[in-house]
Enzyme design. Structure first.
Site, PDB file in Angstrom:
ATOM      1  N   GLY A  44       8.311  -5.678  53.064  1.00  0.00           N
ATOM      2  CA  GLY A  44       9.713  -5.810  53.779  1.00  0.00           C
ATOM      3  C   GLY A  44      10.028  -4.935  54.743  1.00  0.00           C
ATOM      4  O   GLY A  44       9.108  -4.519  55.776  1.00  0.00           O
ATOM      5  N   SER A  45      10.985  -4.460  54.831  1.00  0.00           N
ATOM      6  CA  SER A  45      11.269  -3.355  55.790  1.00  0.00           C
ATOM      7  C   SER A  45      10.633  -2.066  55.859  1.00  0.00           C
ATOM      8  O   SER A  45      10.687  -1.345  56.836  1.00  0.00           O
ATOM      9  CB  SER A  45      12.979  -3.137  55.830  1.00  0.00           C
ATOM     10  OG  SER A  45      13.148  -2.487  54.451  1.00  0.00           O
ATOM     11  N   GLY A  60       7.233  -1.920  55.791  1.00  0.00           N
ATOM     12  CA  GLY A  60       6.223  -2.284  56.395  1.00  0.00           C
ATOM     13  C   GLY A  60       5.053  -3.116  55.721  1.00  0.00           C
ATOM     14  O   GLY A  60       5.391  -3.822  54.986  1.00  0.00           O
ATOM     15  N   ASP A  63      18.740 -11.152  60.805  1.00  0.00           N
ATOM     16  CA  ASP A  63      18.446 -12.421  59.946  1.00  0.00           C
ATOM     17  C   ASP A  63      16.784 -12.113  59.398  1.00  0.00           C
ATOM     18  O   ASP A  63      16.087 -12.123  60.349  1.00  0.00           O
ATOM     19  CB  ASP A  63      18.680 -13.770  60.535  1.00  0.00           C
ATOM     20  CG  ASP A  63      18.557 -14.745  59.774  1.00  0.00           C
ATOM     21  OD1 ASP A  63      18.118 -14.681  58.683  1.00  0.00           O
ATOM     22  OD2 ASP A  63      18.568 -16.267  60.317  1.00  0.00           O
ATOM     23  N   GLY A 111       8.633 -12.687  56.968  1.00  0.00           N
ATOM     24  CA  GLY A 111       7.015 -12.867  56.645  1.00  0.00           C
ATOM     25  C   GLY A 111       6.316 -13.846  56.958  1.00  0.00           C
ATOM     26  O   GLY A 111       4.994 -13.632  57.207  1.00  0.00           O
ATOM     27  N   ASP A 112       6.718 -15.047  57.362  1.00  0.00           N
ATOM     28  CA  ASP A 112       5.860 -15.985  57.906  1.00  0.00           C
ATOM     29  C   ASP A 112       5.367 -15.509  59.345  1.00  0.00           C
ATOM     30  O   ASP A 112       4.297 -15.649  59.895  1.00  0.00           O
ATOM     31  CB  ASP A 112       6.550 -17.399  58.283  1.00  0.00           C
ATOM     32  CG  ASP A 112       6.942 -18.099  57.153  1.00  0.00           C
ATOM     33  OD1 ASP A 112       6.253 -17.820  56.001  1.00  0.00           O
ATOM     34  OD2 ASP A 112       7.941 -18.838  57.052  1.00  0.00           O
ATOM     35  N   ARG A 144      16.574 -11.120  65.739  1.00  0.00           N
ATOM     36  CA  ARG A 144      17.193 -12.348  66.285  1.00  0.00           C
ATOM     37  C   ARG A 144      17.842 -13.036  65.323  1.00  0.00           C
ATOM     38  O   ARG A 144      17.639 -13.174  64.009  1.00  0.00           O
ATOM     39  CB  ARG A 144      16.196 -13.244  66.858  1.00  0.00           C
ATOM     40  CG  ARG A 144      15.135 -12.728  67.796  1.00  0.00           C
ATOM     41  CD  ARG A 144      15.734 -12.230  69.109  1.00  0.00           C
ATOM     42  NE  ARG A 144      14.919 -12.139  70.270  1.00  0.00           N
ATOM     43  CZ  ARG A 144      14.134 -10.781  70.421  1.00  0.00           C
ATOM     44  NH1 ARG A 144      14.554  -9.848  69.389  1.00  0.00           N
ATOM     45  NH2 ARG A 144      13.342 -10.692  71.368  1.00  0.00           N
TER      46      ARG A 144
END
Length: 103
Positions: A25-26, A28, A49, A54-55, A88
């Protein structure tokens, strides 16, 4: 990081993979090569958002490895792709026109 190392070691032993990359996640991404692990910190951005992050990470990692990048570079670029995505509002619009971001 101890939890990431333990999880990586378990996956390494159970799957026979040569490399383990955990998306964190955030924080790394965590990389384990069978001997030692290393955290690759995320790029700090204002998250709007997280849809598709992950994709985006996984796709960039795969593309870079297929192109012959070293694993360290591929993880750094994958972290950048995830950071761009979360910055974004509309995940699909983050990579308009099929163009990859420039790092």
């Amino acid at each position: 990081e101890r939890d990431a190392l333990a999880a990586s070691q378990k996956l390494f032993e159970e799957t026979g993979a040569k490399h383990i990359v955990l998306k964190w996640g955030s924080t790394g991404a965590y990389y384990y090569d069978g001997h030692c692990g290393r955290l690759y910190p995320s790029f700090k951005v204002r998250a709007v958002d997280s849809t598709g992050a992950g994709d985006s990470f996984t796709a960039e990692l795969a593309v870079c490895l297929a192109a012959g990048c070293r694993i360290e570079e591929a993880i750094r670029k994958a972290n950048a792709a995830g950071a761009i995505c979360v910055s974004r509002r509309i995940a699909v619009g983050s990579f308009r026109g099929g163009r990859r971001p420039v790092y």
